[in-house]
Design an enzyme around this catalytic site. Structure first.
Site, PDB file in Angstrom:
ATOM      1  N   ASP A  44       0.856  -1.187   0.000  1.00 37.73           N
ATOM      2  CA  ASP A  44       0.000   0.000   0.000  1.00 37.73           C
ATOM      3  C   ASP A  44       0.896   1.242   0.000  1.00 37.73           C
ATOM      4  O   ASP A  44       2.070   1.172   0.363  1.00 37.73           O
ATOM      5  CB  ASP A  44      -0.933   0.022   1.221  1.00 37.73           C
ATOM      6  CG  ASP A  44      -2.220   0.827   0.972  1.00 37.73           C
ATOM      7  OD1 ASP A  44      -3.286   0.206   0.778  1.00 37.73           O
ATOM      8  OD2 ASP A  44      -2.143   2.077   0.963  1.00 37.73           O
ATOM      9  N   ASP A  70       4.318   3.293  -3.998  1.00 38.06           N
ATOM     10  CA  ASP A  70       3.336   4.076  -4.752  1.00 38.06           C
ATOM     11  C   ASP A  70       3.198   3.453  -6.139  1.00 38.06           C
ATOM     12  O   ASP A  70       4.059   3.648  -7.004  1.00 38.06           O
ATOM     13  CB  ASP A  70       3.804   5.538  -4.850  1.00 38.06           C
ATOM     14  CG  ASP A  70       2.793   6.388  -5.610  1.00 38.06           C
ATOM     15  OD1 ASP A  70       1.805   5.827  -6.162  1.00 38.06           O
ATOM     16  OD2 ASP A  70       2.994   7.612  -5.669  1.00 38.06           O
ATOM     17  N   ASN A  97      -5.272  -5.144  -6.783  1.00 39.25           N
ATOM     18  CA  ASN A  97      -6.511  -4.620  -6.168  1.00 39.25           C
ATOM     19  C   ASN A  97      -6.506  -3.108  -5.950  1.00 39.25           C
ATOM     20  O   ASN A  97      -7.574  -2.495  -5.931  1.00 39.25           O
ATOM     21  CB  ASN A  97      -6.734  -5.346  -4.833  1.00 39.25           C
ATOM     22  CG  ASN A  97      -7.798  -4.671  -4.005  1.00 39.25           C
ATOM     23  OD1 ASN A  97      -8.992  -4.810  -4.248  1.00 39.25           O
ATOM     24  ND2 ASN A  97      -7.359  -3.881  -3.024  1.00 39.25           N
ATOM     25  N   TYR A 163     -12.042   6.564 -14.564  1.00 36.17           N
ATOM     26  CA  TYR A 163     -12.270   5.322 -13.809  1.00 36.17           C
ATOM     27  C   TYR A 163     -12.962   4.288 -14.703  1.00 36.17           C
ATOM     28  O   TYR A 163     -12.593   3.119 -14.726  1.00 36.17           O
ATOM     29  CB  TYR A 163     -13.109   5.629 -12.569  1.00 36.17           C
ATOM     30  CG  TYR A 163     -13.253   4.483 -11.595  1.00 36.17           C
ATOM     31  CD1 TYR A 163     -12.332   4.296 -10.561  1.00 36.17           C
ATOM     32  CD2 TYR A 163     -14.310   3.577 -11.689  1.00 36.17           C
ATOM     33  CE1 TYR A 163     -12.475   3.248  -9.656  1.00 36.17           C
ATOM     34  CE2 TYR A 163     -14.457   2.528 -10.789  1.00 36.17           C
ATOM     35  CZ  TYR A 163     -13.538   2.374  -9.777  1.00 36.17           C
ATOM     36  OH  TYR A 163     -13.673   1.332  -8.874  1.00 36.17           O
ATOM     37  N   LYS A 167     -11.273   0.678 -15.706  1.00 31.21           N
ATOM     38  CA  LYS A 167     -11.828  -0.627 -15.317  1.00 31.21           C
ATOM     39  C   LYS A 167     -12.262  -1.439 -16.547  1.00 31.21           C
ATOM     40  O   LYS A 167     -12.169  -2.659 -16.530  1.00 31.21           O
ATOM     41  CB  LYS A 167     -12.985  -0.445 -14.325  1.00 31.21           C
ATOM     42  CG  LYS A 167     -12.552   0.150 -12.969  1.00 31.21           C
ATOM     43  CD  LYS A 167     -11.580  -0.753 -12.194  1.00 31.21           C
ATOM     44  CE  LYS A 167     -11.274  -0.207 -10.813  1.00 31.21           C
ATOM     45  NZ  LYS A 167     -10.309  -1.027 -10.052  1.00 31.21           N
TER      46      LYS A 167
HETATM   47  N1  LIG Z   1     -15.629   0.216  -2.738  1.00 29.71           N
HETATM   48  C1  LIG Z   1     -16.361   0.070  -3.833  1.00 29.71           C
HETATM   49  O1  LIG Z   1     -17.569   0.337  -3.842  1.00 29.71           O
HETATM   50  C2  LIG Z   1     -15.720  -0.446  -5.099  1.00 29.71           C
HETATM   51  C3  LIG Z   1     -16.540  -0.700  -6.203  1.00 29.71           C
HETATM   52  C4  LIG Z   1     -15.974  -1.202  -7.356  1.00 29.71           C
HETATM   53  C5  LIG Z   1     -14.625  -1.440  -7.408  1.00 29.71           C
HETATM   54  N2  LIG Z   1     -13.836  -1.177  -6.336  1.00 29.71           N
HETATM   55  C6  LIG Z   1     -12.394  -1.426  -6.452  1.00 29.71           C
HETATM   56  O2  LIG Z   1     -11.941  -2.136  -5.323  1.00 29.71           O
HETATM   57  C7  LIG Z   1     -10.546  -1.888  -5.179  1.00 29.71           C
HETATM   58  C8  LIG Z   1     -10.244  -1.602  -3.722  1.00 29.71           C
HETATM   59  O3  LIG Z   1     -10.856  -0.383  -3.356  1.00 29.71           O
HETATM   60  P1  LIG Z   1     -11.531  -0.121  -1.934  1.00 29.71           P
HETATM   61  O4  LIG Z   1     -12.944   0.188  -2.185  1.00 29.71           O
HETATM   62  O5  LIG Z   1     -11.154  -1.189  -0.998  1.00 29.71           O
HETATM   63  O6  LIG Z   1     -10.837   1.271  -1.561  1.00 29.71           O
HETATM   64  P2  LIG Z   1      -9.920   1.742  -0.357  1.00 29.71           P
HETATM   65  O7  LIG Z   1      -9.604   3.167  -0.646  1.00 29.71           O
HETATM   66  O8  LIG Z   1     -10.559   1.401   0.949  1.00 29.71           O
HETATM   67  O9  LIG Z   1      -8.621   0.858  -0.529  1.00 29.71           O
HETATM   68  C9  LIG Z   1      -7.721   1.049  -1.604  1.00 29.71           C
HETATM   69  C10 LIG Z   1      -6.292   0.990  -1.087  1.00 29.71           C
HETATM   70  O10 LIG Z   1      -5.425   1.207  -2.213  1.00 29.71           O
HETATM   71  C11 LIG Z   1      -4.374   2.045  -1.775  1.00 29.71           C
HETATM   72  N3  LIG Z   1      -3.790   2.780  -2.895  1.00 29.71           N
HETATM   73  C12 LIG Z   1      -4.340   3.821  -3.560  1.00 29.71           C
HETATM   74  N4  LIG Z   1      -3.456   4.320  -4.440  1.00 29.71           N
HETATM   75  C13 LIG Z   1      -2.316   3.579  -4.311  1.00 29.71           C
HETATM   76  C14 LIG Z   1      -1.046   3.633  -4.923  1.00 29.71           C
HETATM   77  N5  LIG Z   1      -0.736   4.578  -5.806  1.00 29.71           N
HETATM   78  N6  LIG Z   1      -0.129   2.715  -4.569  1.00 29.71           N
HETATM   79  C15 LIG Z   1      -0.409   1.776  -3.626  1.00 29.71           C
HETATM   80  N7  LIG Z   1      -1.598   1.692  -3.010  1.00 29.71           N
HETATM   81  C16 LIG Z   1      -2.535   2.589  -3.335  1.00 29.71           C
HETATM   82  C17 LIG Z   1      -5.028   3.000  -0.773  1.00 29.71           C
HETATM   83  O11 LIG Z   1      -4.075   3.595   0.089  1.00 29.71           O
HETATM   84  C18 LIG Z   1      -6.000   2.093  -0.051  1.00 29.71           C
HETATM   85  O12 LIG Z   1      -5.431   1.542   1.120  1.00 29.71           O
HETATM   86  C19 LIG Z   1     -10.212  -0.739  -6.133  1.00 29.71           C
HETATM   87  O13 LIG Z   1      -9.587  -1.252  -7.286  1.00 29.71           O
HETATM   88  C20 LIG Z   1     -11.560  -0.167  -6.469  1.00 29.71           C
HETATM   89  O14 LIG Z   1     -11.569   0.460  -7.723  1.00 29.71           O
HETATM   90  C21 LIG Z   1     -14.361  -0.684  -5.178  1.00 29.71           C
END
Ligand SMILES: NC(=O)c1ccc[n+]([C@@H]2O[C@H](COP(=O)([O-])OP(=O)(O)OC[C@H]3O[C@@H](n4cnc5c(N)ncnc54)[C@H](O)[C@@H]3O)[C@@H](O)[C@H]2O)c1
Length: 260
Positions: A44, A70, A97, A163, A167
């Site tokens: 992360d 990053d 992810n 976005y 995706k």
């Molecule tokens: N939450 C939703 O409703 C939802 C819906 C569809 C898809 N998603 C996808 O699920 C995945 C996880 O998202 P989430 O909802 O758990 O969000 P979240 O923000 O809770 O977790 C995402 C994590 O990714 C990390 N991150 C962001 N940019 C980064 C980088 N440059 N390098 C390393 N780490 C990085 C963040 O610090 C965070 O800890 C994502 O790909 C998101 O697009 C989420």
């Protein structure tokens, strides 16, 4: 032995990278994979999140280590794969992810920096990580790649332009990897999420009104918001041998939102 036990037994000792493991879906996946026998590499960009998830897993007697990287930076993506190979000698599971949103901005309102950052984290990082990991997986007899996609990768009005495109691209990448390397023992699938209760929207810029107008129409049909643990159990199936006949699949986990 039931399917969960069989999934668990097929995962004992597997080296599993989870990106974005510090929060939400990635954190739940990291914990679920470790609980089922994986040795998790939690990646992360936020240091406290990395230490938090690693401490929780290790504190529970399971195996994990962390890397603060990053993934919008190409060199850091390479470090994720190379560092894991240096430490463990192989990668069995790569879970791409980490993802960020785009403020629901349509094309005209999307500045270059938003486009570039969303693409780099959501699409370029999974491409680059897979490119580096696949040869090593093949050398070791195969591996599993799981990409976290979204209904925004299937429909046009679930997010902004960057976005949505990222995706859609990730789903294309999933299918191309599956078609190209299935014969080498690589399985690559995507988990297509609806709306999950996480931190992804927290702290993001004010959403674009035109984008929100679209999004709100779709929100009217949302059956319910999911819990990250509900998503992680689907991911567990997808990275285990229980899903060995699935390759190039986009498994929708959305409580039926996409059915509307
Ligand atoms: N939450 C939703 O409703 C939802 C819906 C569809 C898809 N998603 C996808 O699920 C995945 C996880 O998202 P989430 O909802 O758990 O969000 P979240 O923000 O809770 O977790 C995402 C994590 O990714 C990390 N991150 C962001 N940019 C980064 C980088 N440059 N390098 C390393 N780490 C990085 C963040 O610090 C965070 O800890 C994502 O790909 C998101 O697009 C989420």
């Amino acid at each position: 032995m039931g399917p969960t036990d069989r999934a668990s037994s097929s995962l004992q000792g597997k080296i599993a990278i989870v990106s974005g493991a510090g929060s939400g879906v990635g954190r739940a996946m990291a914990k679920m994979f470790a609980d089922n026998g994986c040795n998790v590499v939690a990646v992360d960009v936020i240091p406290a999140r990395v230490s938090g998830v690693v401490e929780e897993i290790v504190g529970g007697g399971k195996k994990a280590s962390g890397m603060v990287l990053d993934l919008s930076v190409g060199g850091d993506v390479d470090k994720m794969i190379e560092g894991t190979l240096r430490s463990f000698g192989r990668i069995d599971i790569l879970c791409n992810n980490a993802g960020i949103m785009d403020g629901a901005r349509p094309v005209v309102d999307t500045p270059d920096d938003v486009w570039d950052r969303v693409m780099s984290v959501n699409l370029v990082a999974p491409f680059r990580a897979s490119r580096r990991a696949i040869p090593s997986m093949i050398e070791h007899g195969g591996g599993v790649i799981l990409n976290t996609a979204s209904l925004a990768g299937v429909f046009g009005a679930r997010a902004g332009a960057a976005y949505t495109v990222s995706k859609h691209g990730l789903i294309g990448l999933t299918k191309n990897i599956a078609a190209s390397y299935g014969k080498d023992g690589i399985r690559c699938n995507a988990i297509v999420l609806g709306a999950v209760q996480t931190a992804i929207g927290v702290g993001s810029a004010d959403p674009n009104p035109r984008g929100m107008e679209n999004l709100n129409k779709t929100m009217a049909t949302l059956p319910r918001v999911g819990d990250p643990a509900e998503v992680a159990s689907v991911a567990l199936f997808l990275v285990s041998q229980e899903s060995r006949y699935l390759n190039g699949s986009c498994v929708v986990a959305d409580a039926g939102w996409g059915a509307y």
